[in-house]
Enzyme design. Structure first.
Site, PDB file in Angstrom:
ATOM      1  N   ASP A 191       0.880  -1.247  -0.144  1.00  0.00           N
ATOM      2  CA  ASP A 191      -0.122   0.119  -0.050  1.00  0.00           C
ATOM      3  C   ASP A 191       0.910   1.326  -0.043  1.00  0.00           C
ATOM      4  OD1 ASP A 191      -2.156   1.936   0.708  1.00  0.00           O
ATOM      5  OD2 ASP A 191      -3.243  -0.266   0.847  1.00  0.00           O
ATOM      6  N   SER A 218     -10.960  -0.765  -0.954  1.00  0.00           N
ATOM      7  CA  SER A 218      -9.864  -0.625  -0.287  1.00  0.00           C
ATOM      8  C   SER A 218     -10.063  -1.015   1.250  1.00  0.00           C
ATOM      9  CB  SER A 218      -8.995   0.650  -0.422  1.00  0.00           C
ATOM     10  OG  SER A 218      -8.591   0.824  -1.724  1.00  0.00           O
ATOM     11  N   HIS A 234      -3.716   6.005   3.173  1.00  0.00           N
ATOM     12  CA  HIS A 234      -4.486   4.733   3.004  1.00  0.00           C
ATOM     13  C   HIS A 234      -3.708   3.539   3.401  1.00  0.00           C
ATOM     14  CE1 HIS A 234      -5.779   1.949  -0.359  1.00  0.00           C
ATOM     15  NE2 HIS A 234      -6.895   2.653  -0.476  1.00  0.00           N
TER      16      HIS A 234
END
Length: 701
Positions: free
Chosen positions: A105, A483, A169
């Site tokens: 990620d 996600s 994220h």
């Protein structure tokens, strides 16, 4: 010249000098300039390299499976784990602390309380990864490894050249999968509770592959190459692109080699739903995850100067506490930049005139990130359109997403009032009694997990709204996407593995898919259903598969013996005996497509492995068979006399249906376990999503 990835399949047995072999291949094309062309070699888990070259130069060269450009992929809590019936006090094993989840990620924020290593012992002995240590980044006994990848060597102004996360994220996904318990976590009071991951005692290995400009194929493959060799148990990757060839897709390639080492890859399905065939990760050897809602929602009220109140959706932490001038975006075009009202009405960046918008609330004709109004100096934004309102988000300024009808009413107020004003209230947190349902933006996959309005850890330097200039600092944030659903499935898979450490990736995937919470929507919407980790540790039966099963499937899909020999590293051949049809891949679902509605005929061969009671008898029941469709199971009773015993059955489908797409379910029941697999039929005018293609349809990928 452009960067290309040259994929060469399995790593050769024994010692080999990858760089030397790769440079030698390049020398055949470039001569003495070969070393300058080589960017990276893959050598720990599979064979290949990245080089600056022209594609045609390597076409047909011995030892090459595929060549594809180094393209960019996109990144696709307190309440979510409880909502799927997975409470904090759930039964756990001591083995959980030996489970390692590799997270590919944007990196991680190691100082977050979610990654505190208090009470953790040293990393498991199987771990051979490393931590790229820097003065501003250190690993611990929770985050046991961290690396970053950037094949181009070029970084953006906002990028941190370390495994540290500046975007949020990666921190969010890692803490969702395996974050520790943190009480009183919230986004500025919203979602208040105890934040935790699915496996709080598991370890995390970080592989930073995504930057401010996206996630490149070469870096994704490099991370897989390392993660597989480092000793991770589960790979979680909330990233996706679009390709129809498995061996031109870095995630499918990496997941295949991970599967060979009994590592399950959990990947996000994509955010391009609800249209058909929009899924981005669909290889049958990985798990593809859609996003569903939890019972938490946020509404934001808007009051006009005439006292009328409208209610939209957003996560608005701001409090205006006053009335502000209100203007329609179409009346404030940035003509100096060449924009007219036809463009400025959408409030996109640079289209609004700051002199007309500054200090005002602007009405926009479409939902955006709020960046355009924010940069133009607006004090707030009202976004009105016909898009679904099933997913609320944060904006860099006070904002509310309203219906087109409400937007029309507000527009009429602006046009009929000499000095229109409005105010936007702080959001109200409410219970969503309709949850769970698959959110509109989600692509349709193998399985569904919470992915909407998820609270998890966040770097204090990352903008809450993910818009540059939003200077609110928070330690936990609420965001949505597949996600967010992917790490829920990753955590659930790790939980299953902690109870069943010898299970294959296919067995873990089967356990997740056959024990789901069935949604009220049809199977096309949610795949098998919503994850139920507690049931999944004891599914009763599993549909297992190994490398040879996938190779047979690939033979049936038209991949050549030459390519598959390179991928597998053995001397197998595609023949009549090994040419497996897509219908017969031992997958925990069934899909069928017919060229005509006149008649439907299909036959699926499946084998189930007994992992429940050593002596047990399962009876087959078909649920929800549409009128006109005859679905038979032979034999309809399976009697097991030992654990790990395998028994086979055939599912036959015949008949006619009037609808373009219908679904049903097969359930094997022994009185204790209900092993459910979905069945989907589609007429070609409604193409079955790619995730279903791996389990049986005439469509070739």
């Amino acid at each position: 010249m452009q960067e290309y990835i040259v994929y060469m399949g399995a790593k050769p047995a024994g010692d080999f000098s990858a760089s030397a072999i790769h440079i030698d291949m390049l020398q055949q094309v470039f001569g003495s300039r070969a070393s300058n062309s080589l960017v990276r070699s893959y050598k720990r888990s599979f064979n290949g390299f990245v080089a600056k070259l022209t594609e045609e130069k390597f076409s047909g060269m011995d030892g090459v499976v595929s060549i594809f450009p180094n393209e960019k992929k996109q990144l696709h809590t307190t309440r979510s784990w409880d909502f799927v019936g997975f409470p904090q006090q759930v039964k756990r094993t001591s083995v959980e602390s030996d489970i390692i989840i590799g997270v590919l990620d944007t990196g991680i924020w190691p100082e977050s309380d979610s990654f505190d290593d208090e009470g953790f012992g040293p990393p498991p002995s199987k771990w051979i990864g490393t931590c790229q240590g820097f003065s501003n980044f250190t690993c611990n006994n929770k985050i046991i490894g961290a690396k970053y990848y950037r094949s181009s060597g070029q970084f953006g102004q906002e990028d941190l050249q370390s495994p540290r996360d500046s975007e949020g994220h990666g921190t969010h996904t890692a803490s969702t999968a395996a974050g520790g318990l943190v009480s009183m976590a919230s986004l500025m009071g919203f979602g208040l509770g105890t934040a935790r991951g699915g496996v709080p005692s598991a370890r995390i290995a970080v592989y930073k592959i995504c930057w401010s400009d996206g996630c490149f194929d070469a870096d994704i493959l490099a991370a897989f190459d390392d993660a597989i060799a480092d000793g991770v148990d589960i790979i979680s990757i909330s990233v996706g692109g679009k390709t129809e060839n498995y061996f031109e897709d870095p995630i499918a390639i990496g997941a295949f080699h991970a599967m060979k080492k009994r590592i399950l890859t959990s990947a996000s399905a994509g955010n391009d739903g609800p249209v058909l065939a929009s899924i981005t990760n669909f290889s049958p050897w990985s798990l593809s995850v859609a996003a569903s809602t939890i019972d938490r929602d946020f509404f934001t009220k808007v009051q006009l100067g005439d006292s009328n109140v409208f209610e939209g959706v957003s996560i608005n932490t701001f409090e205006l506490n006053d009335m502000y001038p209100l203007i329609y975006g179409g009346d404030a075009p940035n003509t100096a930049a060449g924009f007219s009202g036809n463009r400025s009405r959408f409030c996109l960046p640079r289209t609004l005139n700051p002199n007309l918008v500054k200090g005002k609330i602007v009405l926009c004709d479409i939902k955006t990130s709020g960046t355009g109004a924010f940069l133009a100096g607006a004090v707030g934004a009202l976004m009105a359109d016909t898009l679904p309102k099933d997913s609320s988000r944060s904006y860099p300024l006070p904002a509310s997403h309203l219906s087109a009808r409400d937007g029309s009413s507000i527009g009429n107020y602006i046009n009929s009032t000499s000095n229109p004003t409005a105010s936007i209230f702080k959001s109200t947190e409410v219970s969503d009694t309709l949850a769970p349902y698959v959110v509109s933006f989600s692509s349709r996959p193998d399985i569904t997990a919470p992915g909407v309005r998820i609270l998890a850890a966040w770097p204090p330097i990352a903008p809450v709204s993910e818009v540059k200039g939003d200077n609110r600092e928070v330690l936990y944030n609420i965001i949505s996407g597949t996600s967010m659903s992917c790490p829920h499935a990753s955590g659930a898979a790790a939980y299953i593995k902690s109870f069943n450490p010898t299970w294959s990736p296919a067995a873990i995937k089967s356990a997740l898919m056959t024990t789901v919470l069935k949604n009220p929507e049809a199977e096309f919407a949610y795949g098998a259903g919503n994850i139920d980790p507690v049931k999944a540790i004891d599914p009763g039966l599993v549909y297992d598969a190994d490398e040879i099963d996938y190779v047979k499937y690939l033979c049936g899909q038209g991949y050549s013996t030459r390519a598959l020999r390179l991928v597998t590293g053995d001397n197998g051949v595609c023949s009549a005996a090994t040419n497996g049809t897509v219908w017969n891949l031992n997958y925990p679902s069934f899909a069928l497509s017919s060229l005509t509605k006149e008649s439907i005929t299909g036959m699926f061969n499946r084998t189930v492995t007994n992992v429940g009671s050593s002596v047990s008898t399962y009876k087959a029941t078909v649920i929800g068979a549409p009128e006109g469709l005859d679905i038979q199971v032979e034999p309809s009773i399976l009697s097991f006399t030992s654990l790990m015993q395998k028994l086979s059955f055939v599912l036959k489908v015949e008949g006619k249906v009037g609808d373009n797409i219908v679904s049903a379910s097969l359930v094997w029941d022994d009185g204790v376990h209900q092993v459910r697999t979905p069945l989907l039929y589609s007429h070609p005018s409604h193409k079955i999503p790619e995730s279903w293609c791996s389990c049986g349809t005439i469509y070739k990928i």
